[in-house]
Motif scaffolding. Structure first.
Motif, PDB file in Angstrom:
ATOM      1  N   TRP A  47     -69.008  11.208 -19.083  1.00 37.45           N
ATOM      2  CA  TRP A  47     -68.117  11.495 -17.950  1.00 37.45           C
ATOM      3  C   TRP A  47     -66.682  11.745 -18.418  1.00 37.45           C
ATOM      4  CZ3 TRP A  47     -69.741  12.270 -13.008  1.00 37.45           C
ATOM      5  CH2 TRP A  47     -71.025  11.844 -12.667  1.00 37.45           C
ATOM      6  N   ASN A  48     -66.214  10.929 -19.353  1.00 37.72           N
ATOM      7  CA  ASN A  48     -64.840  11.085 -19.841  1.00 37.72           C
ATOM      8  C   ASN A  48     -64.640  12.407 -20.579  1.00 37.72           C
ATOM      9  OD1 ASN A  48     -64.014   8.665 -18.749  1.00 37.72           O
ATOM     10  ND2 ASN A  48     -64.269   7.496 -20.644  1.00 37.72           N
ATOM     11  N   SER A  49     -65.651  12.838 -21.332  1.00 41.62           N
ATOM     12  CA  SER A  49     -65.553  14.133 -22.028  1.00 41.62           C
ATOM     13  C   SER A  49     -65.416  15.266 -21.021  1.00 41.62           C
ATOM     14  CB  SER A  49     -66.792  14.369 -22.906  1.00 41.62           C
ATOM     15  OG  SER A  49     -66.810  13.502 -23.995  1.00 41.62           O
ATOM     16  N   MET A  50     -66.218  15.222 -19.971  1.00 46.99           N
ATOM     17  CA  MET A  50     -66.189  16.278 -18.960  1.00 46.99           C
ATOM     18  C   MET A  50     -64.859  16.275 -18.198  1.00 46.99           C
ATOM     19  SD  MET A  50     -68.852  18.020 -19.331  1.00 46.99           S
ATOM     20  CE  MET A  50     -68.347  19.076 -18.003  1.00 46.99           C
ATOM     21  N   ILE A  51     -64.410  15.103 -17.807  1.00 46.87           N
ATOM     22  CA  ILE A  51     -63.132  15.010 -17.079  1.00 46.87           C
ATOM     23  C   ILE A  51     -61.984  15.491 -17.962  1.00 46.87           C
ATOM     24  CG2 ILE A  51     -61.444  13.370 -16.137  1.00 46.87           C
ATOM     25  CD1 ILE A  51     -63.883  11.759 -15.109  1.00 46.87           C
ATOM     26  N   GLY A  52     -61.982  15.049 -19.225  1.00 46.99           N
ATOM     27  CA  GLY A  52     -60.935  15.471 -20.153  1.00 46.99           C
ATOM     28  C   GLY A  52     -60.919  16.971 -20.355  1.00 46.99           C
ATOM     29  N   GLY A  53     -62.110  17.591 -20.437  1.00 52.12           N
ATOM     30  CA  GLY A  53     -62.201  19.038 -20.621  1.00 52.12           C
ATOM     31  C   GLY A  53     -61.682  19.817 -19.424  1.00 52.12           C
ATOM     32  N   TYR A  54     -62.163  19.467 -18.243  1.00 53.25           N
ATOM     33  CA  TYR A  54     -61.737  20.184 -17.031  1.00 53.25           C
ATOM     34  C   TYR A  54     -60.268  19.922 -16.697  1.00 53.25           C
ATOM     35  CZ  TYR A  54     -66.361  21.897 -15.653  1.00 53.25           C
ATOM     36  OH  TYR A  54     -67.561  22.578 -15.603  1.00 53.25           O
ATOM     37  N   ALA A  55     -59.795  18.699 -16.956  1.00 55.24           N
ATOM     38  CA  ALA A  55     -58.423  18.341 -16.581  1.00 55.24           C
ATOM     39  C   ALA A  55     -57.379  19.121 -17.377  1.00 55.24           C
ATOM     40  CB  ALA A  55     -58.198  16.841 -16.780  1.00 55.24           C
ATOM     41  N   GLN A  56     -57.760  19.651 -18.528  1.00 52.06           N
ATOM     42  CA  GLN A  56     -56.808  20.402 -19.348  1.00 52.06           C
ATOM     43  C   GLN A  56     -56.599  21.827 -18.845  1.00 52.06           C
ATOM     44  OE1 GLN A  56     -54.925  18.936 -21.843  1.00 52.06           O
ATOM     45  NE2 GLN A  56     -55.918  17.194 -20.836  1.00 52.06           N
ATOM     46  N   ARG A  57     -57.443  22.268 -17.915  1.00 56.77           N
ATOM     47  CA  ARG A  57     -57.349  23.647 -17.414  1.00 56.77           C
ATOM     48  C   ARG A  57     -56.813  23.658 -15.994  1.00 56.77           C
ATOM     49  NH1 ARG A  57     -62.937  26.619 -18.819  1.00 56.77           N
ATOM     50  NH2 ARG A  57     -62.260  27.647 -16.917  1.00 56.77           N
ATOM     51  N   ALA A  58     -55.933  24.619 -15.729  1.00 54.06           N
ATOM     52  CA  ALA A  58     -55.323  24.703 -14.396  1.00 54.06           C
ATOM     53  C   ALA A  58     -56.384  24.923 -13.328  1.00 54.06           C
ATOM     54  CB  ALA A  58     -54.299  25.838 -14.369  1.00 54.06           C
ATOM     55  N   ASP A  59     -57.426  25.709 -13.668  1.00 50.22           N
ATOM     56  CA  ASP A  59     -58.475  25.980 -12.684  1.00 50.22           C
ATOM     57  C   ASP A  59     -59.581  24.928 -12.708  1.00 50.22           C
ATOM     58  OD1 ASP A  59     -59.499  26.598 -15.152  1.00 50.22           O
ATOM     59  OD2 ASP A  59     -60.413  28.500 -14.561  1.00 50.22           O
ATOM     60  N   GLY A  60     -59.392  23.876 -13.504  1.00 53.10           N
ATOM     61  CA  GLY A  60     -60.437  22.869 -13.612  1.00 53.10           C
ATOM     62  C   GLY A  60     -60.037  21.489 -13.132  1.00 53.10           C
ATOM     63  N   VAL A  61     -58.770  21.334 -12.727  1.00 55.56           N
ATOM     64  CA  VAL A  61     -58.290  20.004 -12.330  1.00 55.56           C
ATOM     65  C   VAL A  61     -59.053  19.484 -11.118  1.00 55.56           C
ATOM     66  CG1 VAL A  61     -56.282  18.648 -11.632  1.00 55.56           C
ATOM     67  CG2 VAL A  61     -56.010  20.497 -13.253  1.00 55.56           C
ATOM     68  N   ASN A  62     -59.312  20.362 -10.154  1.00 55.53           N
ATOM     69  CA  ASN A  62     -60.038  19.923  -8.955  1.00 55.53           C
ATOM     70  C   ASN A  62     -61.477  19.544  -9.282  1.00 55.53           C
ATOM     71  OD1 ASN A  62     -57.786  20.299  -7.335  1.00 55.53           O
ATOM     72  ND2 ASN A  62     -58.316  22.413  -6.820  1.00 55.53           N
ATOM     73  N   VAL A  63     -62.089  20.266 -10.252  1.00 63.73           N
ATOM     74  CA  VAL A  63     -63.449  19.908 -10.694  1.00 63.73           C
ATOM     75  C   VAL A  63     -63.414  18.538 -11.363  1.00 63.73           C
ATOM     76  CG1 VAL A  63     -65.396  20.583 -12.153  1.00 63.73           C
ATOM     77  CG2 VAL A  63     -64.015  22.349 -11.042  1.00 63.73           C
ATOM     78  N   ALA A  64     -62.390  18.318 -12.195  1.00 68.88           N
ATOM     79  CA  ALA A  64     -62.228  17.020 -12.859  1.00 68.88           C
ATOM     80  C   ALA A  64     -62.075  15.907 -11.825  1.00 68.88           C
ATOM     81  CB  ALA A  64     -61.021  17.050 -13.790  1.00 68.88           C
ATOM     82  N   ALA A  65     -61.300  16.176 -10.765  1.00 67.53           N
ATOM     83  CA  ALA A  65     -61.101  15.167  -9.711  1.00 67.53           C
ATOM     84  C   ALA A  65     -62.410  14.844  -9.001  1.00 67.53           C
ATOM     85  CB  ALA A  65     -60.060  15.678  -8.720  1.00 67.53           C
TER      86      ALA A  65
END
Length: 610
Positions: free
Chosen positions: A228-246
């Motif tokens: 879970w942390n790997s996925m959140i860390g990956g998406y959170a680094q992208r402007a279009d992925g922050v909402n997916v990370a959330a």
């Protein structure tokens, strides 16, 4: 020092006390004395003792305070356990020594020992091979890693899940994601480590979509916090992925500090400080990393007072938190405040500043232009024995240059033994600022003679120096050297410098041809550089066209308006001057005042000229 000469019961006459004495050795001299006693008493020939020595000390870190113990254990192993008689040895001891190398400072020796095992007919087990893969991974040896891979297939040990995971780790570390995925796809069974390694590899290579696809295929029972942390860390680094990370963050069955910090860090990175603060306020537990992320976020948005409020509220501060606060101040031009934070850290918090702390402080002093402060800080760095071979030396050269003392900058530069290209770049940049173009160009020639590889920053510095010093031929030579010999594609900065060199020298037509022939779109800085030269060389018609072009582009930089107004004024076209000034008023564009600093009696005085 060890004392055993007058002991009634010789400690070297049995195994356990001897091992204890070896562990108590403070210096290599102590060890050598004890080793000599073991030889004269014959105890060194006891296989039980030598086995215990190898197991107890072979894995001692080479970077620890007593690396001689690990070296001694390895010597004992080679002298007493590497058989030349053809006798088959147990791989257990071999693996202990191999591990000391594969996880130590010289992983190549681990590969050498594995080869020696095979030559000596010592059975190689899965741990031996996993250590070989670890060594290849640390060294980035893809070819040798594939040889181990082939050996696994040949010997039938390929199907072992542990070794398959080691192979995935090797290929990912070496950047061979395709090979890693092939291993993964051919695995009859996979565990959490298999999935997590592949997902983490995709994330670190920026292939978050591929990581997401694999995450979707991963059995839910195999997902853990690492996944879970790997996925959140990956998406959170992208402007279009922050909402997916959330969304993933909300779905997590459990969260740890890494989860919270990754999500807060993602919000901060993309300027969503209110969302970050919302999570920060409801966190069940915070660490210094959490506070530092928030302080850094506020600083980058210019909210320095909010950053300081958080900083003051921290229950415990470390060096990273202080660095974040100082960096926030420097980014927002609160240079004196940054120095105050540093003084507090150094004197009142009893923390030891690290290299990053000092680089930030040097940057603050450089912006203040305080030579006396610069000298004090340099003395502090020397007193604390910080090495100048890295970014600290670069910052020190840059600070002295900006504080007006090119002599001090040159002194630092010449005192650094192992210079990187960054040190050369900093010195060239300092010479350029001081108008010493010939010296800067000479440094480029020194770089060439010493076979140091320059980068694009090197050529920006030299071209800038040539521009300020009117060295047209040298500038042209530098530009051609960059393109033809070093195969560096010119960037906007390089073209900007070349336009400045040509235009300043009065070669307006050549400068214009260069701009029109650029393979990349010239920006407004290049056009304004050209416009300034047109104004200086009385090229009224060309300058007027360029100025109008810049204004029509919707530019709000006052220099374009001021230059056009000045050109009209120099030609007595007062009606056009009033028209340009009216345009500036209508658009609320104000001329940026000139600024000068002078240091007098330890204080810096600032003068504005409107």
């Amino acid at each position: 020092m060890l004392v055993f000469a007058h002991s009634r019961h010789h400690p070297w006459s049995s195994i356990s006390p001897t091992i204890h004495l070896l562990g108590a050795c403070k210096t290599s001299h102590d060890l050598n004395k004890l080793h000599a006693r073991l030889i004269t008493t014959g105890l060194i020939k006891n296989p039980d003792l030598t086995t215990r020595i190898v197991l107890a000390f072979a894995s001692a870190s080479s970077s620890s305070r007593r690396p001689f113990l690990a070296e001694f254990a390895r010597c004992v192993f080679h002298e007493h356990h590497v058989s030349s008689s053809g006798e088959v040895e147990d791989p257990f001891l071999w693996n202990a020594v191999i591990k000391s190398h594969s996880h130590g400072v010289d992983p190549r020796k681990a590969l050498f020992l594995v080869c020696l095992m095979l030559e000596s007919s010592v059975p190689v087990d899965k741990f031996s091979l996993s250590l070989a893969l670890k060594a290849c991974s640390r060294l980035g040896f893809v070819k040798e890693g594939t040889q181990v891979h082939g050996f696994l297939i040949k010997t039938g040990t390929w199907s072992d899940l542990f070794l398959q995971n080691c192979l995935i780790g090797l290929y990912i570390k070496c950047g061979c994601l395709g090979f890693a995925r092939q291993v993964f796809d051919r695995m009859p069974q996979r565990d959490s480590v298999s999935y997590n390694s592949m997902i983490d590899g995709y994330v670190k290579c920026g292939l978050v979509e591929s990581a997401g696809e694999l995450f979707g295929l991963m059995p839910r029972e195999k997902r853990n916090l690492i996944t879970w942390n790997s996925m959140i860390g990956g998406y959170a680094q992208r402007a279009d992925g922050v909402n997916v990370a959330a969304k993933l963050f909300d779905e997590m069955p459990e969260k740890d500090l890494i989860s919270w910090n990754s999500m807060i860090g993602g919000y901060v990175k993309h300027g969503r400080i209110e969302d970050a603060k919302g999570l920060f306020d409801v966190m069940p537990r915070r660490d210094v990393v959490t506070w530092a992320i928030m302080i850094d976020g506020y600083g980058k948005l210019g909210l320095v007072h909010e950053a300081k409020t958080l900083f003051d509220q921290m229950p415990h501060r470390d060096v990273v938190a202080y660095n974040s606060m100082m960096s926030g101040y420097v980014q927002n031009r609160y240079h004196m405040e940054a120095l105050e934070v540093f003084n507090h850290m150094e004197k009142e918090s009893h923390l030891t500043p690290d290299e990053t702390s000092l680089v930030i402080v040097l940057s603050a002093i450089a912006q203040l232009g305080r030579l006396s402060k610069a000298i004090d800080m340099h003395l502090y760095i020397v007193e604390k024995q910080f090495p100048l071979s890295g970014k600290l030396g670069v910052a020190l050269i840059d600070m002295y240059s900006k504080c007006g003392s090119i002599q001090h900058a040159m002194g630092v530069f010449e005192g650094i033994e192992s210079k990187s290209i960054d040190h050369w770049n900093a010195m060239i940049g300092g010479l350029a600022v001081h108008g010493l173009g010939e010296s800067a160009f000479d440094m480029l020639l020194q770089i060439e003679r010493r076979s140091i590889k320059p980068d694009h920053i090197t050529f920006v510095g030299v071209l800038n120096a040539c521009s300020h010093s009117g060295l047209v031929k040298e500038g042209l030579l530098c530009f051609e050297l960059m393109r033809r010999k070093h195969k560096i594609e010119p960037r906007l900065q390089h073209y900007g410098c070349m336009v400045d060199i040509l235009a300043r020298s009065g070669s307006i037509e050549l400068a214009r041809n260069l701009i029109e022939g650029m393979p990349i779109e010239p920006n407004d800085v290049i056009w304004r550089t050209f416009l300034t030269a047109c104004s200086h060389h009385k090229e009224f018609e060309t300058g007027e066209l360029v100025a109008k072009h810049l204004i029509l582009q919707g530019g709000y930089n006052p220099s374009s308006y001021v230059l056009l107004s000045n050109m009209y004024a120099s030609n007595g076209m007062w009606k056009d001057v009033r028209r340009v000034r009216t345009m500036m008023k209508e658009k609320n564009i104000e001329k940026i005042p000139g600024c000068s600093w002078i240091e007098l009696d330890g204080r810096v005085h600032e003068f504005l000229c409107r």
